[in-house]
Design a protein around this motif. Structure first.
Motif, PDB file in Angstrom:
ATOM      1  N   HIS A  39      -2.644   7.489   0.157  1.00 21.46           N
ATOM      2  CA  HIS A  39      -3.202   6.050   0.293  1.00 21.46           C
ATOM      3  C   HIS A  39      -3.966   6.038   1.534  1.00 21.46           C
ATOM      4  CE1 HIS A  39      -0.241   5.451  -2.775  1.00 21.46           C
ATOM      5  NE2 HIS A  39      -0.784   4.150  -3.050  1.00 21.46           N
ATOM      6  N   ALA A  81      -1.685   6.124   4.612  1.00 20.07           N
ATOM      7  CA  ALA A  81       0.067   5.726   4.370  1.00 20.07           C
ATOM      8  C   ALA A  81       0.477   6.988   3.738  1.00 20.07           C
ATOM      9  CB  ALA A  81       0.093   4.664   3.546  1.00 20.07           C
ATOM     10  N   ARG A  94       2.234  -5.780   6.380  1.00 21.24           N
ATOM     11  CA  ARG A  94       3.350  -5.296   5.556  1.00 21.24           C
ATOM     12  C   ARG A  94       4.200  -6.631   5.081  1.00 21.24           C
ATOM     13  NH1 ARG A  94       4.437  -0.744   9.714  1.00 21.24           N
ATOM     14  NH2 ARG A  94       3.896   1.089   8.345  1.00 21.24           N
ATOM     15  N   ARG A 110       2.518  -7.403   2.180  1.00 18.84           N
ATOM     16  CA  ARG A 110       2.562  -6.378   1.009  1.00 18.84           C
ATOM     17  C   ARG A 110       3.946  -6.795   0.287  1.00 18.84           C
ATOM     18  NH1 ARG A 110       0.835  -2.807  -2.731  1.00 18.84           N
ATOM     19  NH2 ARG A 110       2.997  -1.711  -3.418  1.00 18.84           N
ATOM     20  N   LYS A 111       5.058  -6.977   1.094  1.00 19.42           N
ATOM     21  CA  LYS A 111       6.502  -7.078   0.577  1.00 19.42           C
ATOM     22  C   LYS A 111       6.677  -8.364  -0.231  1.00 19.42           C
ATOM     23  CE  LYS A 111      10.694  -5.871   2.881  1.00 19.42           C
ATOM     24  NZ  LYS A 111      10.386  -4.322   2.844  1.00 19.42           N
ATOM     25  N   GLU A 136       5.332  -7.067  -3.709  1.00 17.63           N
ATOM     26  CA  GLU A 136       5.832  -6.171  -4.163  1.00 17.63           C
ATOM     27  C   GLU A 136       6.997  -6.677  -4.928  1.00 17.63           C
ATOM     28  OE1 GLU A 136       7.015  -3.509  -1.034  1.00 17.63           O
ATOM     29  OE2 GLU A 136       5.346  -2.345  -1.093  1.00 17.63           O
ATOM     30  N   LEU A 145       5.580   0.834  -0.946  1.00 17.41           N
ATOM     31  CA  LEU A 145       4.342   0.790  -0.120  1.00 17.41           C
ATOM     32  C   LEU A 145       4.534   0.339   1.091  1.00 17.41           C
ATOM     33  CD1 LEU A 145       1.629   2.672   0.208  1.00 17.41           C
ATOM     34  CD2 LEU A 145       0.614   0.734  -0.864  1.00 17.41           C
ATOM     35  N   SER A 146       5.147  -0.836   1.291  1.00 20.27           N
ATOM     36  CA  SER A 146       5.386  -1.474   2.648  1.00 20.27           C
ATOM     37  C   SER A 146       6.218  -0.753   3.545  1.00 20.27           C
ATOM     38  CB  SER A 146       6.113  -3.068   2.104  1.00 20.27           C
ATOM     39  OG  SER A 146       7.208  -2.876   1.440  1.00 20.27           O
ATOM     40  N   ILE A 187      -5.896  -1.554   6.821  1.00 21.92           N
ATOM     41  CA  ILE A 187      -4.537  -1.689   6.636  1.00 21.92           C
ATOM     42  C   ILE A 187      -4.302  -2.277   5.179  1.00 21.92           C
ATOM     43  CG2 ILE A 187      -2.226  -2.109   7.213  1.00 21.92           C
ATOM     44  CD1 ILE A 187      -3.105  -1.752  10.246  1.00 21.92           C
ATOM     45  N   SER A 188      -4.897  -3.430   5.069  1.00 17.82           N
ATOM     46  CA  SER A 188      -5.175  -4.239   4.067  1.00 17.82           C
ATOM     47  C   SER A 188      -5.351  -3.682   2.812  1.00 17.82           C
ATOM     48  CB  SER A 188      -5.856  -5.577   4.167  1.00 17.82           C
ATOM     49  OG  SER A 188      -7.049  -5.561   3.988  1.00 17.82           O
ATOM     50  N   LEU A 236      -2.738  -1.127   1.827  1.00 16.63           N
ATOM     51  CA  LEU A 236      -1.601  -1.552   1.381  1.00 16.63           C
ATOM     52  C   LEU A 236      -1.686  -2.308  -0.035  1.00 16.63           C
ATOM     53  CD1 LEU A 236       0.226  -3.105   4.426  1.00 16.63           C
ATOM     54  CD2 LEU A 236       0.606  -0.837   3.234  1.00 16.63           C
ATOM     55  N   GLU A 237      -3.324  -2.013  -0.444  1.00 20.25           N
ATOM     56  CA  GLU A 237      -3.508  -2.558  -1.708  1.00 20.25           C
ATOM     57  C   GLU A 237      -3.258  -4.070  -1.769  1.00 20.25           C
ATOM     58  OE1 GLU A 237      -1.327  -0.332  -4.471  1.00 20.25           O
ATOM     59  OE2 GLU A 237      -2.165   1.656  -3.763  1.00 20.25           O
TER      60      GLU A 237
END
Lengths: 437, 437
Positions: A17, A65, A97, A100-101, A104, A117-118, A150-151, A154-155
């Motif tokens: 990633h 990542a 992150r 991202r969490k 998820e 991923l987070s 980073i964004s 982290l998709e």
């Protein structure tokens, strides 16, 4: 290099990633100086900037990542930095992150033994193509690149406005590097900072005639970091409240209008006045803060002289044709319309002769190595001029030759650019390609 | 010389109306910058100054009236100046002659063919014992001397307060040189200027421990004359109104109290802040005005470092022990209490080595020729220190040797002094004794 980049591109998405972006530097023409909230980096007043062309000045950042990485690691210009020593980098990382969490929670369950991923660790490599911390706003492009990159890894599907708020937590002015062209950082009123973000005033295509010369006076590290400097100003400058409450808000409106109307006279006047006022409140700080040196002041005097010239044919004033602005350092950025660049460079060179030349010397083409600074196209047709017959000038020995070390000729540019994986700063092993000891 | 002076003394009073005075320079610790009336020289805010000891820095002026002179003539430092080219000198002259004319109405009639004193022409010679117009406030002592000297020759019985209003018309800050010690120039409210005069806060005997070092950075003529500079500030600085309406009035009260209480910490803090703010509003002027150069800024940094030292024995801060102030020029005046002079001079010399010395050099006694500047006693017991064993210092080569060209060590002194006719600057023929071509 390209071979290695190609190898990276061939790694499967499962293993890799990664994102690489370049971001531009921005230069404020109504200055940001002073926070109302130090932790959230909320400013005391709105600011307006021009995004400079990243063909000439940029930060390039790669973030990768991997579930196999054991630690978050960060290399700046090839040198590893300890992330825990940078609370601001940590804030950007933690904030993204957390988003991202949240995301998820809405995704399906992971396979047995798979980490979300987070929780993957990141390897981050970042490079500036100009000296760091010399008052050339490296932190603005740097944190913008970090937030975007980073964004992506982290998709996260964040808008430029949302990204600007995250970049802001890294370095206030970074929020303005999320857009090309002309950008306002609105100070906002919400204590949470939710409304303190960047908005576009006009895209880079709006005013193609506007160009900039960066006069590099010094690349030594600046003496007072802007974070502690502006904090002392807020606490001690007795003139600062008037700037924040009255002068800056008025100038924001005037500057926005000047940009929309492409009114160079107003743009230049406000930019110069606001640069001076920023340095004035620095001087009114206790103990005082200095960013301008004798060469900076020489440049200011020179620009005012340039602007007070008259047409030799008619005797009419030629008007305001150049505007200086100085950030937290001695280097000048001079805005100038394309058709006045030639004359201004000649004028500068005759007052600030290049290091290698003596008075009355042939110095064109390219006295300052203007276009050697980057393997990039030049900003305007000025290149053709430089290829023309060399010229002889009576250099005024006002300052030591070499006081202006270099001139970077640039113009207004676009916002963050996605780069192909062949441009990655990390090698197959996830280490920087160009590491320094 | 003295013989000729004696000859002048022997001229009968009928033939000779002459006076010679010396006057001191004053240095503002709450600054005057900005006029509310340019013609009458009425300031936007009150200011406070310290009168420096005229044993070290002074203007000496001789004025002689004679019924046989055909023209008013004026020599500054031995060079004749055209009086009609100086509207301010003319104003002082016209004002004092008008007062004389009023007085003559009350005197008895003159003998046949005799001209009233108000119609006698004047020969005026004036000398500064320091460079003119280098930011050392030569105009303050100069116009004070002129007002006192002419009023004596015209046999006017004016108080210091009345004289201060006349000197003010020559140069605003001159009004403060009419008194020794600590002086306030009250801005006044009357449009006529009748209440805009100097008053004594405390005499020179009030605070005998207070001394001053003048660091001569440059004796080139300053770039922006203060008259035009302050006029541009009033018109263009958007921060200036806050200084005038709020900050300066508050500091006047605080500074007066600090002086009366001999509170060095407050005195120093206000003096430094107010010097910085004066230069800040100069920078906020458009086009900006610069008086500080890189050496000035180095001196400011040095004083703040000196003030942040801790006692090596106890680890306790030593507190604020020095205060810089800069007028419209690059030279610094540093206030310091007598018992800290030695240490401060050592500290200065280690950062700004004298021109002739290399790092790690024996430079005491008297590295800067401190006491060679005037044939005058020194301000404090520092002289004995200098006579002691030479010392070796590790000079920090922060600045080029000689960046600080000279240090003048002085203290707080008295107001205008009458001199005997043997001190006259004019010879028997009414021409300057030390004329220059």
């Amino acid at each position: 290099m390209e071979v290695e980049g190609a190898q990276i591109c061939e790694l499967s998405e499962r293993e890799l990633h990664e994102a690489t972006v370049t971001t531009p530097v921005n230069i404020a023409v109504v200055k940001y100086w002073g926070k109302r909230n130090n932790d959230l980096i909320l400013p005391t007043n709105s600011s307006i900037s021009c995004t400079l062309n990243q063909d000439h000045l940029n930060t390039k950042t790669t973030v990768r990542a991997s579930s196999s990485y054991t630690d978050d690691r960060f290399w700046l210009n090839g040198i590893e930095e300890t992330i825990s020593n940078s609370p601001r980098l940590t804030t950007v990382l933690v904030t993204l992150r957390a988003i991202r969490k949240e995301k998820e929670k809405t995704l399906g369950p992971l396979a047995e033994g798979e980490k979300p991923l987070s929780e993957w660790k990141l390897h981050i490599a970042s490079e500036n193509n100009f000296p760091t911390a010399a008052g050339l706003a490296s932190s603005s492009s740097g944190y913008a690149a970090l937030a975007v990159c980073i964004s992506k890894v982290l998709e996260l599907d964040l808008t430029a406005s949302e990204l600007s708020k995250i970049a802001r937590r890294g370095s206030g002015s970074a929020c303005r590097s999320l857009y090309g062209g002309f950008v306002e950082w609105q100070h906002g009123v919400d204590p949470s900072g939710e409304d303190s973000c960047a908005v576009s005033i006009a895209p880079e295509s709006h005013w193609p005639e506007l160009e900039a010369l960066i006069l590099v006076v010094s690349d030594v590290k600046k003496s007072t970091p802007s974070t502690s400097g502006m904090s002392t100003t807020v606490k001690t400058s007795e003139l600062f409240p008037l700037r924040v409450n009255e002068v800056a808000p008025k100038r924001i409106k005037q500057m926005e209008q000047a940009i929309l109307e492409k009114d160079f006279n107003s743009f230049a006047t406000i930019a110069m006045k606001d640069s001076n006022q920023f340095h004035a409140v620095c001087l009114d700080t206790f103990p005082p803060i200095f960013y301008l040196n004798d060469v900076s002041r020489g440049i200011i005097t020179l620009v005012h002289r340039f602007n007070s010239q008259v047409d030799p044919a008619t005797g009419e004033p030629l008007g305001i044709r150049a505007a200086y602005t100085f950030d937290a350092g001695a280097n000048a950025v001079i805005f100038v319309l394309k058709n006045n660049v030639k004359e201004l460079v000649e004028y500068i060179a005759s007052h600030f002769p290049p290091a290698t030349l003596q008075p009355t010397s042939v110095y064109f083409p390219d006295p300052f190595g203007i276009f050697r600074s980057a393997d990039a196209p030049t900003a305007s047709g000025f290149e053709e001029y430089l290829k023309a017959t060399p010229k002889t000038f009576e250099l005024l020995p006002t300052f030591e030759p070499g006081s202006v070390r270099r001139i970077i000729h640039t113009n207004i540019g676009d916002g963050p650019r996605n780069k192909p994986c062949s441009a990655s700063l990390l090698n197959v092993s996830g280490m920087p390609r160009r590491a320094k000891d």
